[in-house]
Design a protein around this motif. Structure first.
Motif: not given
Length: 403
Positions: A304-329
């Motif tokens: 999760i980018f930029p941080s887990c704390a930002d993700y759980h902060d309702p005031a943090y803009p959702e458009e600034n959140l990023r998630m990267l999943a990792v799958k070899t295939t």
């Protein structure tokens, strides 16, 4: 699953030689390149089809009776061919072995279906007499995630672009090693001779014994993974090779050693790619991220980018959140990441898979999944998909710009 289990049990013998790979876009004809049919490494041909492993004539070939048992298809006749014109002046530059004519006896072979790009495929060559060509090829192309996980539970992860080849009774015991990577021969810490290091320890140690020639994250992720596997193989041989060479006094002793090897390989593959990415993020100045952050319920996305704390902060803009999943295939696995972070609208998915079909890529787009693929692998994707892929460097730059 019973039929696959029984099929594997039937091949768990010394007269069957097993070649396992993930079908690439070139294998299935998805990229429309010069290659026709399934690519087979030289080591497999030398054992299973030795008659064509020659440069005495141009493009030697042979016929081979085969059956794709996984899909209930009848027997057919394939062509094994060595495209060797590199060895003949003025003839060309090819130097590869392939199995062709999949659609000659009947149409729509699953071995040439673009939707099977990335699928785990098992090629079982019956070789009753070493030194002679195989008299039969039995094939299982996994039809879904359940079958793939069943196979990999026995042999470990099969990484895109790599392959396994070994006698059936050895391979399905978990002792087979990759064809394409020899163990390294570097100095290792003495303590590792008595204790097998963790994946984090191995990856952190790489820069001390390997000189990396690449300078961009897309190239480095591949180079570092290759060298990590070579080092892992060296350490593994140090711990297990002498036991295998000495033999076993009982079936229980053999199974204990085999399970130990298999479990260690599975443990390594489960976290290796994520650890490499963590190191590369920091190396290229991306410091703000959280790994295995708990989002909703028991969901734990890889990053999760930029941080887990930002993700759980309702005031943090959702458009600034990023998630990267990792799958070899990502084939049959990409849907697993759709609901891992409800606040993130577009999901980024990092993969090493060598191509996806346009149909599957369209499904991903419809679900707001953006593929992140190392740039050297982009040429393995069809033209209509290639321009819509994101490089690892592009993702790092975007994530660093988040405020």
């Amino acid at each position: 699953m019973t039929s696959l289990s029984q099929w594997i049990e039937d091949k768990n013998q010394d007269e069957w030689w097993i070649f396992i790979k993930r079908l690439s876009a070139n294998d299935t004809g998805l990229t429309g390149g010069n290659g026709v049919g399934i690519y087979v490494p030289k080591a497999v041909v030398a054992k299973a089809l030795p008659s064509i492993s020659s440069t005495c004539c141009l493009n030697p070939d042979c016929s081979l009776t085969a059956r794709i048992t996984s899909h209930g298809l009848p027997e057919q006749t394939l062509r094994g061919i060595y495209y060797n014109n590199r060895h003949f002046e003025g003839s060309g530059s090819r130097n590869e072995h392939r199995l062709t004519r999949w659609n000659t006896d009947f149409r729509n072979s699953p071995a040439q279906d673009p939707e099977n790009t990335g699928a785990l495929a098992i090629f079982a060559f019956h070789v009753p007499h070493l030194g002679r060509d195989s008299d039969f090829l039995d094939i299982w192309i996994c039809k879904g995630l359940e079958e793939e996980e069943f196979v990999e539970s026995k042999i470990g992860e099969v990484i895109p672009g790599s392959s396994l080849f070994e006698r059936g009774d050895r391979l399905f015991a978990g002792f087979a090693a990759g064809l394409d990577k020899e163990p390294s021969h570097v100095a290792i810490p003495p303590v590792w001779e008595d204790r097998f290091p963790t994946g984090e320890e191995i990856i952190a140690y790489l820069p001390t014994v390997f000189r990396f020639g690449k300078t961009m994250p897309d190239d480095l992720i591949i180079e570092r993974r290759d060298n990590e596997y070579k080092l892992f193989r060296q350490i593994e041989e140090l711990h297990i090779l002498h036991r295998v060479q000495q033999g076993f006094s009982s079936v229980d002793e053999f199974m204990q050693a085999a399970n130990s090897v298999s479990n260690r390989r599975k443990s390594r593959s489960g976290r290796s790619l994520e650890i490499h990415l963590e190191h590369l993020f920091r190396q290229f100045g991306l410091e703000q991220f959280s790994s295995q952050c708990r989002t909703e319920g028991n969901k734990r996305p890889d990053f999760i980018f930029p941080s887990c704390a930002d993700y759980h902060d309702p005031a943090y803009p959702e458009e600034n959140l990023r998630m990267l999943a990792v799958k070899t295939t990502c084939k049959d696995r990409w849907r697993q990441v759709l609901n891992e972070a409800k606040r993130v609208e577009q999901i980024h998915l990092f993969t090493l898979q060598e191509g996806v079909s346009p149909h599957q890529f369209a499904e991903m787009k419809d679900e707001n999944v953006k593929l992140v693929v190392p740039k050297p692998l982009h040429t393995k994707y069809p033209d209509e998909v290639r321009g819509q892929l994101m490089t690892l460097n592009d993702f790092i730059v975007e994530a660093k710009d988040i405020r």
